[in-house]
Design a protein around this motif. Structure first.
Motif, PDB file in Angstrom:
ATOM      1  N   GLU A 223       0.886  -1.142   0.075  1.00 59.91           N
ATOM      2  CA  GLU A 223      -0.146  -0.149  -0.080  1.00 59.91           C
ATOM      3  C   GLU A 223       0.872   1.378  -0.189  1.00 59.91           C
ATOM      4  OE1 GLU A 223      -3.427   2.046   2.491  1.00 59.91           O
ATOM      5  OE2 GLU A 223      -2.929  -0.074   2.826  1.00 59.91           O
ATOM      6  N   GLU A 224       0.824   2.276  -1.227  1.00 62.13           N
ATOM      7  CA  GLU A 224       1.706   3.297  -1.299  1.00 62.13           C
ATOM      8  C   GLU A 224       0.698   4.394  -0.806  1.00 62.13           C
ATOM      9  OE1 GLU A 224       4.269   3.574  -4.639  1.00 62.13           O
ATOM     10  OE2 GLU A 224       3.260   1.937  -5.382  1.00 62.13           O
ATOM     11  N   ARG A 225       1.050   5.100   0.627  1.00 62.59           N
ATOM     12  CA  ARG A 225       0.397   6.182   1.252  1.00 62.59           C
ATOM     13  C   ARG A 225       1.105   6.626   2.156  1.00 62.59           C
ATOM     14  NH1 ARG A 225      -1.360   4.796   5.996  1.00 62.59           N
ATOM     15  NH2 ARG A 225      -1.857   2.500   6.555  1.00 62.59           N
ATOM     16  N   SER A 226       0.622   7.823   2.768  1.00 60.23           N
ATOM     17  CA  SER A 226       1.359   8.549   3.902  1.00 60.23           C
ATOM     18  C   SER A 226       1.018   7.698   5.171  1.00 60.23           C
ATOM     19  CB  SER A 226       0.817   9.675   4.238  1.00 60.23           C
ATOM     20  OG  SER A 226       1.211  10.599   2.904  1.00 60.23           O
ATOM     21  N   PHE A 227       1.839   7.558   6.152  1.00 64.55           N
ATOM     22  CA  PHE A 227       1.549   7.052   7.243  1.00 64.55           C
ATOM     23  C   PHE A 227       2.144   7.699   8.529  1.00 64.55           C
ATOM     24  CE2 PHE A 227       5.485   4.851   5.630  1.00 64.55           C
ATOM     25  CZ  PHE A 227       6.347   4.939   6.777  1.00 64.55           C
ATOM     26  N   THR A 228       1.675   7.752   9.684  1.00 64.69           N
ATOM     27  CA  THR A 228       2.044   8.894  10.732  1.00 64.69           C
ATOM     28  C   THR A 228       3.074   8.229  11.509  1.00 64.69           C
ATOM     29  OG1 THR A 228       0.447   8.025  12.415  1.00 64.69           O
ATOM     30  CG2 THR A 228      -0.372   9.587  10.662  1.00 64.69           C
TER      31      THR A 228
END
Length: 283
Positions: A223-228
């Motif tokens: 999954e290519e997305r921002s993560f905190t």
């Protein structure tokens, strides 16, 4: 024994390698670079690095003083002349030398420098222990997708990590992890590999692209997305990728152990796959 390095068309002893004090790479960090790994005397993913180099040059309105075929020949000769079995080749192209002026000249002759660094990459002891990272604020310029030689803040980040007893720093912007100081960052949660999507905020890693391709081929979920930062600390495992570390497990973030505090199975399996496949395709 002195290394053979390449400077503007000549292969010379490192002590004889010189560039102008007026070079814009020295005065303005007006240049780009690439690092290609060498395993078993062969280049890993040279084509990917060459394509990214061309993109970086285009984005900065610069030209290469050699063709990509000529660049490959230079890399191969440096491997041979320095009897390099394992390590890295560093390449840098600057806009060239000109009297100091913020407005860059259109007719400057680019400066091209390459040198080798012998280093044990495959059997790095950190694979067994994993890396510890800290989080720091991302204070770099906005075009991180261009691989420029503007590396002062990442260098400061490395030193912040060292001072904290850690191995590296992950940079945070608007609450989300962007990347490491010299690598792309990943977490694994419930078997899913999560890494930041491509954009101007991060470098489009060549190793990143290969690892994600291999992960998908191995039926792993990506999954290519921002993560905190909070997500990262709650992850089951984490890792980084770069040309010199390949896939390296991360076991701790800001003092918080991930999972059981040991290198994770996903990271270790991806490292095996990456090394196996990269060796097959090496030139």
């Amino acid at each position: 024994m002195s290394r053979i390095v390449y400077v503007n068309g000549a292969f010379v002893q490192e002590e004889d390698a010189k560039v102008s004090v007026f070079d814009r790479g020295f005065l303005f960090a007006d240049g780009v670079y690439e690092v290609t790994s060498v395993i078993d005397g062969k280049l890993i993913d040279f084509e990917g690095h060459a394509k990214r180099l061309e993109r970086s040059l285009t984005e900065l309105d610069m030209t290469s003083p050699v063709t990509m075929d000529e660049l490959l020949d230079i890399h191969r000769r440096l491997v041979t002349d320095n009897e390099l079995v394992e390590g890295m080749i560093y390449l840098q192209i600057t806009r060239g030398a000109a009297d100091r002026d913020f407005a860059y000249p259109k007719d400057a002759t680019p400066t091209l420098v390459l040198f080798t660094q012998a280093k044990s990459l495959v059997d790095s002891p950190m694979v067994g222990t994993g890396m510890k990272v800290i989080s720091i604020e991302d204070q770099r310029w906005g075009r991180r997708d261009i691989k420029t030689v503007q590396l002062l803040y990442p260098s400061m980040g490395k030193m912040m990590a060292k001072a904290a007893g850690a191995d590296d720093a992950w940079m945070v912007e608007d609450g989300a992890i962007t990347e490491g100081t010299s690598n792309n960052a990943y977490i694994v949660k419930d078997g899913k590999i999560i890494t930041r999507h491509l954009g101007t905020e991060i470098l489009h890693g060549i190793t990143r692209a290969a690892v994600l391709r291999f992960a998908k081929s191995a039926q792993m979920t990506v999954e290519e997305r921002s993560f905190t930062l909070e997500e990262a600390k709650a992850a089951d495992e984490a890792f980084i990728t770069s040309a010199s570390t390949f896939v390296m497990p991360v076991v701790e973030i800001d003092g918080t152990p991930l999972g059981d505090g040991k290198p994770g199975s996903v990271a270790l399996r991806l490292r095996e796959i990456y090394l196996e496949e990269s060796r097959k395709a090496a030139v």
